[in-house]
Design an enzyme around this catalytic site. Structure first.
Site, PDB file in Angstrom:
ATOM      1  N   SER A 149     -71.176 -17.826  40.243  1.00  0.00           N
ATOM      2  CA  SER A 149     -71.044 -17.692  41.990  1.00  0.00           C
ATOM      3  C   SER A 149     -72.109 -18.663  42.775  1.00  0.00           C
ATOM      4  CB  SER A 149     -70.933 -16.329  42.603  1.00  0.00           C
ATOM      5  OG  SER A 149     -71.205 -16.332  43.937  1.00  0.00           O
ATOM      6  N   TYR A 162     -75.386  -8.032  43.308  1.00  0.00           N
ATOM      7  CA  TYR A 162     -74.324  -8.826  42.915  1.00  0.00           C
ATOM      8  C   TYR A 162     -74.903 -10.162  42.695  1.00  0.00           C
ATOM      9  CZ  TYR A 162     -70.266 -12.115  43.565  1.00  0.00           C
ATOM     10  OH  TYR A 162     -69.294 -13.227  43.250  1.00  0.00           O
TER      11      TYR A 162
HETATM   12  N1  LIG Z   1     -63.522 -14.325  46.070  1.00  0.00           N
HETATM   13  C1  LIG Z   1     -64.909 -14.811  46.174  1.00  0.00           C
HETATM   14  O1  LIG Z   1     -65.146 -15.132  47.143  1.00  0.00           O
HETATM   15  C2  LIG Z   1     -65.821 -15.170  45.023  1.00  0.00           C
HETATM   16  C3  LIG Z   1     -66.786 -16.083  45.391  1.00  0.00           C
HETATM   17  C4  LIG Z   1     -67.725 -16.329  44.050  1.00  0.00           C
HETATM   18  C5  LIG Z   1     -67.471 -16.069  42.844  1.00  0.00           C
HETATM   19  N2  LIG Z   1     -66.437 -15.048  42.670  1.00  0.00           N
HETATM   20  C6  LIG Z   1     -66.011 -14.571  41.184  1.00  0.00           C
HETATM   21  O2  LIG Z   1     -64.763 -14.719  41.095  1.00  0.00           O
HETATM   22  C7  LIG Z   1     -64.525 -13.680  40.046  1.00  0.00           C
HETATM   23  C8  LIG Z   1     -62.876 -13.397  40.318  1.00  0.00           C
HETATM   24  O3  LIG Z   1     -63.053 -12.652  41.621  1.00  0.00           O
HETATM   25  P1  LIG Z   1     -61.859 -12.594  42.747  1.00  0.00           P
HETATM   26  O4  LIG Z   1     -62.207 -13.156  43.899  1.00  0.00           O
HETATM   27  O5  LIG Z   1     -60.620 -13.133  42.069  1.00  0.00           O
HETATM   28  O6  LIG Z   1     -61.719 -11.150  42.880  1.00  0.00           O
HETATM   29  P2  LIG Z   1     -60.673 -10.026  43.037  1.00  0.00           P
HETATM   30  O7  LIG Z   1     -59.457 -10.705  43.721  1.00  0.00           O
HETATM   31  O8  LIG Z   1     -60.971  -8.873  43.372  1.00  0.00           O
HETATM   32  O9  LIG Z   1     -60.190 -10.191  41.368  1.00  0.00           O
HETATM   33  C9  LIG Z   1     -61.291  -9.208  40.434  1.00  0.00           C
HETATM   34  C10 LIG Z   1     -60.379  -9.313  39.142  1.00  0.00           C
HETATM   35  O10 LIG Z   1     -61.290  -8.663  38.087  1.00  0.00           O
HETATM   36  C11 LIG Z   1     -60.737  -7.304  37.878  1.00  0.00           C
HETATM   37  N3  LIG Z   1     -61.690  -6.240  37.515  1.00  0.00           N
HETATM   38  C12 LIG Z   1     -62.612  -5.829  38.056  1.00  0.00           C
HETATM   39  N4  LIG Z   1     -63.188  -4.605  37.503  1.00  0.00           N
HETATM   40  C13 LIG Z   1     -62.572  -4.595  36.519  1.00  0.00           C
HETATM   41  C14 LIG Z   1     -62.918  -3.553  35.312  1.00  0.00           C
HETATM   42  N5  LIG Z   1     -63.773  -2.850  35.459  1.00  0.00           N
HETATM   43  N6  LIG Z   1     -62.201  -4.006  34.094  1.00  0.00           N
HETATM   44  C15 LIG Z   1     -61.356  -5.098  33.932  1.00  0.00           C
HETATM   45  N7  LIG Z   1     -60.934  -5.985  34.938  1.00  0.00           N
HETATM   46  C16 LIG Z   1     -61.690  -5.680  36.054  1.00  0.00           C
HETATM   47  C17 LIG Z   1     -59.578  -7.081  38.624  1.00  0.00           C
HETATM   48  O11 LIG Z   1     -58.550  -6.341  38.155  1.00  0.00           O
HETATM   49  P3  LIG Z   1     -58.287  -4.833  38.114  1.00  0.00           P
HETATM   50  O12 LIG Z   1     -58.834  -4.312  39.445  1.00  0.00           O
HETATM   51  O13 LIG Z   1     -56.741  -4.852  37.830  1.00  0.00           O
HETATM   52  O14 LIG Z   1     -59.076  -4.253  36.900  1.00  0.00           O
HETATM   53  C18 LIG Z   1     -59.290  -8.322  39.346  1.00  0.00           C
HETATM   54  O15 LIG Z   1     -58.061  -8.830  38.473  1.00  0.00           O
HETATM   55  C19 LIG Z   1     -65.326 -12.560  40.072  1.00  0.00           C
HETATM   56  O16 LIG Z   1     -66.341 -12.767  38.874  1.00  0.00           O
HETATM   57  C20 LIG Z   1     -66.284 -13.002  41.327  1.00  0.00           C
HETATM   58  O17 LIG Z   1     -67.544 -12.760  41.154  1.00  0.00           O
HETATM   59  C21 LIG Z   1     -65.638 -14.754  43.859  1.00  0.00           C
END
Ligand SMILES: NC(=O)c1ccc[n+]([C@@H]2O[C@H](COP(=O)([O-])OP(=O)(O)OC[C@H]3O[C@@H](n4cnc5c(N)ncnc54)[C@H](OP(=O)(O)O)[C@@H]3O)[C@@H](O)[C@H]2O)c1
Length: 268
Positions: A149, A162
């Site tokens: 991130s 985080y």
């Molecule tokens: N959105 C942003 O602004 C942003 C910015 C920078 C970086 N990121 C990074 O991008 C990545 C994806 O984030 P996103 O924005 O797509 O978030 P999201 O929509 O909340 O998706 C998160 C995913 O992680 C899975 N997950 C969470 N806890 C888990 C666990 N204990 N075991 C297995 N799977 C788990 C969730 O699936 P289930 O709930 O079905 O398990 C979901 O598929 C993350 O690493 C996040 O830190 C996001």
């Protein structure tokens, strides 16, 4: 097309963590469109089954496996590790995307949620990377994507745990890229900024505190991540505005950055 542009990056089967939603789901969809077989991992088995059916229905002869697993749970993590090292139907791309983060000052956070954040973002990501690299190093071929991130570039008040977990990922990825240079194995670290997914709602982030401009869609982030990995590059900051911010940040003294970010957090 973003994939299959060279012999080294012609992936056959990818394992994507956090594939049920957001960036992971978009990565899985784009890999499927390029004909890459998939192993989809998340806790929501029903969402993964729906996605698998959608990907298989969209044509081609895709093989899509679903693994319902909680990466915070030692048994769930062990099952995914076992799948990563399996030689029967081997993985040549591991996408460590699952991640989470809760907003709020550390003292006010729930201890279990702090452990969950470190468990998924640091422990599970490192263990799965370790497992993948062991088999990929033996084969002399394979790629790992680590989703970090922009928050990894600066300790962030109110999302301190985080941002610290993401700093770990960016540092890990940088070191591993160099460790494997010239071996046929590459590790690519992806630094997205604010992206429209369920992430902020799940982590109870107060979105009024964050800028309303400069957001990306998950599809854009996924495309940049895969394009960079396909070129075997070490790192990508996604989105032009994030690239500018990252450049400015790298040119500013650490003390100045800390003061500005601290002032902004106290103001909110
Ligand atoms: N959105 C942003 O602004 C942003 C910015 C920078 C970086 N990121 C990074 O991008 C990545 C994806 O984030 P996103 O924005 O797509 O978030 P999201 O929509 O909340 O998706 C998160 C995913 O992680 C899975 N997950 C969470 N806890 C888990 C666990 N204990 N075991 C297995 N799977 C788990 C969730 O699936 P289930 O709930 O079905 O398990 C979901 O598929 C993350 O690493 C996040 O830190 C996001």
């Amino acid at each position: 097309m973003i994939l299959g542009t060279s012999r080294k990056t012609r992936w056959e089967r990818a394992l994507v963590t956090g594939a049920s939603e957001g960036i992971g789901r978009a990565i899985a969809q784009q890999l499927a469109a390029a004909g890459v077989d998939l192993v989809l991992v998340a806790r929501s088995g029903d969402r993964l089954e729906e996605l698998a059916a959608e990907l298989q229905a969209s044509g081609g002869q895709l093989d899509v496996e679903v693994m319902e697993a909680d990466l915070c749970d030692p048994e769930g993590l062990a099952a995914v590790e076992k799948r990563v090292v399996s030689e029967e139907v081997s993985i040549d791309l591991l996408v460590n995307n699952a991640g989470l983060g809760y907003e709020g000052p550390l003292y006010a956070q729930d201890g279990a949620e702090v452990s969950e954040t470190i468990g998924v973002n640091v422990v599970a990501l490192t263990r799965l990377t370790h497992a993948a690299l062991r088999t990929m190093a033996d084969r002399g071929r394979g790629q790992v994507i680590l989703v970090s991130s922009m928050a990894s570039l600066q300790g962030m008040p109110t999302t301190a745990v985080y941002s610290a977990t993401k700093a770990f990922i960016t540092s890990l990825g940088e070191a591993l890229y160099e460790e494997h240079k010239g071996t046929g194995v590459t590790v690519t670290t992806v630094l997205p900024g604010l992206t429209r997914t369920e992430f902020h709602e799940r982590g109870r982030w107060d979105l009024d505190k964050w800028p309303s401009v400069g957001w990306q869609d998950a599809d854009e982030v996924a495309a940049e991540a895969l394009r960079t990995a396909a070129r075997s590059r070490p790192e990508v900051v996604t989105g032009w505005h994030n690239k500018v911010l990252a450049l400015l940040s790298s040119k500013s003294p650490r003390r100045l950055r800390r003061s500005i970010i601290g002032w902004a957090a106290r103001r909110n």
